[in-house]
Design a protein around this motif. Structure first.
Motif, short mmCIF file in Angstrom:
data_model
loop_
_atom_site.label_atom_id
_atom_site.label_comp_id
_atom_site.label_asym_id
_atom_site.label_seq_id
_atom_site.Cartn_x
_atom_site.Cartn_y
_atom_site.Cartn_z
N ASP A 192 0.71 -1.29 -0.07
CA ASP A 192 0.02 0.18 -0.01
C ASP A 192 0.74 1.33 0.10
OD1 ASP A 192 0.16 -1.08 2.69
OD2 ASP A 192 -0.89 0.87 3.38
N LEU A 193 1.87 1.26 0.60
CA LEU A 193 2.67 2.46 0.51
C LEU A 193 3.77 2.72 -0.52
CD1 LEU A 193 3.28 2.63 4.34
CD2 LEU A 193 2.17 4.31 3.23
N TYR A 194 3.98 1.52 -1.24
CA TYR A 194 4.83 1.57 -2.46
C TYR A 194 4.24 1.30 -3.59
CZ TYR A 194 9.14 0.67 -5.07
OH TYR A 194 10.25 0.77 -5.91
N ALA A 195 3.36 0.16 -3.50
CA ALA A 195 3.16 -0.50 -4.91
C ALA A 195 1.81 0.06 -5.39
CB ALA A 195 2.95 -2.04 -4.70
N CYS A 196 0.71 0.18 -4.78
CA CYS A 196 -0.41 0.64 -5.29
C CYS A 196 -0.60 1.91 -6.04
CB CYS A 196 -1.74 0.47 -4.12
SG CYS A 196 -3.33 0.80 -5.06
N PRO A 197 -1.02 1.81 -7.28
CA PRO A 197 -1.10 3.28 -8.10
C PRO A 197 -2.18 3.98 -7.86
CG PRO A 197 -1.77 1.44 -9.35
CD PRO A 197 -1.24 0.79 -8.25
N PRO A 214 -3.95 -2.56 0.88
CA PRO A 214 -3.84 -3.74 1.05
C PRO A 214 -3.61 -4.30 2.42
CG PRO A 214 -3.01 -3.53 -1.25
CD PRO A 214 -3.19 -2.03 -0.50
N ARG A 215 -2.41 -3.79 2.87
CA ARG A 215 -2.03 -4.32 4.11
C ARG A 215 -2.88 -4.13 5.26
NH1 ARG A 215 2.25 -1.67 7.29
NH2 ARG A 215 1.61 0.36 6.39
N GLU A 216 -3.59 -2.83 5.34
CA GLU A 216 -4.42 -2.67 6.36
C GLU A 216 -5.85 -3.65 6.28
OE1 GLU A 216 -4.01 -0.51 8.82
OE2 GLU A 216 -1.88 0.20 7.86
N ILE A 217 -6.10 -3.68 5.06
CA ILE A 217 -7.21 -4.98 4.70
C ILE A 217 -6.71 -6.17 5.33
CG2 ILE A 217 -8.40 -6.17 3.06
CD1 ILE A 217 -9.58 -3.31 3.40
#
Length: 442
Positions: free
Chosen positions: A305-310, A315-318
């Motif tokens: 979530d902090l690097y990959a998601c555009p 996703p990590r928090e989910i």
């Protein structure tokens, strides 16, 4: 000698200082063939472990040799990032003629300090899904934990912790403070925040948590305090609410696979596909569905979530939310494959720390955060009874009792896994609750 080593560690209350706080006397009471000392310090901005190596290299080497003798390990390796040239050189000088201790220079990637990643980089072995390094004959111990072990062997208990205070502060530093010190006062050791409206994270930018009360005390596992503006991308992601996150997934997730393609555990061969989990929750949360149970495999490093998601999704928090739901419903973790092979794309898809820092808007906060000795002594400490994995410690002191620094104030409950807790200052016990013991200096 054998029993005294484990007993001394147990009585000193040593726990994993670089992670969840697993009791060290339990972790080391085993036989392995490889010991890895984790000095990777992979979180952006933090700088504790390299400085401890430079200051205490001889002590660290002596302690790990004693652990090697107990565990029967054939190999001992310090994992240090190649860029930490002074740390590597100091360690090699301390090792000198001890040919059974070596230094492995790690690449500057995130999360190099994750146990699964570290074990693979150093040994070439892959820890099973949901497994621990012990399953492949390895024990991993953090640098600060090893330092605490060295003191435990001299009957000195854990009463202090080392942490970096960095970010938007006047003077980024690394300090040693009594456990239970208020975060508010520790920040003052760095000259204070540049902006009182800034947000404080306990831990690093990637895995740290937002601190809503600055009177929150530091614990044995506190490695850093990061102060960032409220409009920084890290802060904005960490302040998102679960309901809003789910709504955003339904509206914005492109199922582009970036979160999966860059996931460190997926790249090691684990069956963790964050993009599929995101697709699954967009249709409703069925915690028994196989795709949802993949969340058990998430180490919550934050790359997704902090690097990959555009699309700025989380996703990590989910995954963290799903793990909590599954634990509450007592849904078991079915993922335990051992026949793992790294993905062929792994070498080209690891996360460079420099690029990560740039993407998170943290470049201007980079600092050596030098270690400083302080005369700071809090007037009051609030010492939590759960600073480790396992059962919370049971108080063995009474309200109004005078205690000395280093005195055991809470012990491991009978028949439980846990760790002892010691007073970090001399003073009088003012309050005892189910969560903490508060001590004031006279």
């Amino acid at each position: 000698m054998v029993n005294s080593l484990i007993n001394k560690i147990k009585f000193a209350g040593v726990v994993g200082a670089g992670g969840a706080g697993f009791p060290t006397h339990i972790k080391l009471d085993t036989k392995v063939d490889w010991i890895i000392v984790n000095g990777a310090e992979c979180e952006p901005l933090l700088n504790v472990d390299p400085q401890l190596v430079c200051r205490y290299a001889d002590r660290l080497v002596d302690a790990v040799v004693k652990i090697r003798e107990y565990t029967g390990a054939k190999k001992v390796t310090f994992g240090i990032k190649k860029k930490q040239k002074e740390s590597c050189a100091t360690l090699r000088l301390a090792i000198n003629q001890k040919s059974d201790v070596e230094v492995f220079e790690l690449p500057d990637i995130y999360p190099a300090g994750d146990e699964h990643i570290l074990v693979y980089e150093v040994t070439g072995r892959i820890v099973p899904e949901s497994g621990i390094p012990l399953q492949v004959g390895v024990v991993v111990i953090n640098v600060e934990t090893l330092l605490n072990v060295s003191y435990a062997l001299e009957d000195i208990p854990v009463t202090e912790t080392y942490l970096s205070v960095v970010g938007n502060v006047k003077k980024p530093v690394t300090v040693r403070v009594p456990i239970g010190s208020p975060i508010r006062e520790v920040i003052r050791l760095a000259g204070g925040m540049n902006n009182d409206a800034d947000i404080v994270l306990e831990g690093g930018p990637m895995m740290g948590k937002v601190v809503f009360d600055l009177d929150t005390p530091v614990t044995k596992t506190t490695k850093g305090l990061v102060i960032l503006p409220a409009d920084n991308v890290v802060v904005k992601r960490k302040l998102q609410r679960p309901i809003a996150m789910l709504q955003q997934i339904k509206a914005a997730c492109e199922t582009c696979l970036m979160c999966t393609d860059l996931c460190p555990r997926y790249l090691l061969g684990h069956n963790l596909q964050p993009h599929m989990i995101m697709r699954g929750v967009s249709y409703g949360i069925n915690t028994e569905a196989e795709i949802i149970t993949q969340a058990w495999l998430c180490c919550e490093c934050g790359v997704c979530d902090l690097y990959a998601c555009p699309m700025d999704l989380v996703p990590r928090e989910i995954n963290a939310m799903l793990k909590k739901l599954m634990a509450e419903k007592k849904i078991p973790n079915p993922h335990n494959r051992t026949d793992l092979q790294p993905r062929w794309t792994r070498n080209g898809r690891q996360t460079p720390l420099k690029r990560l820092i740039l993407r998170l808007g943290l470049t201007r906060y980079q600092s050596s955060a030098p270690f400083i000795e302080t005369e700071y002594q809090p007037k009051s400490v609030t010492i939590r009874l759960r600073q480790h994995l396992g059962a919370p410690s049971a108080p063995i002191v009474q309200r109004g009792q005078r205690v000395s620094k280093g005195q055991c104030i809470a012990d491991i409950p009978e028949g439980a896994r846990g760790a002892r807790i010691h007073s970090s200052i001399a003073g009088i016990v003012k309050e005892i609750t189910e969560q903490y013991i508060r001590i004031e200096s006279p």
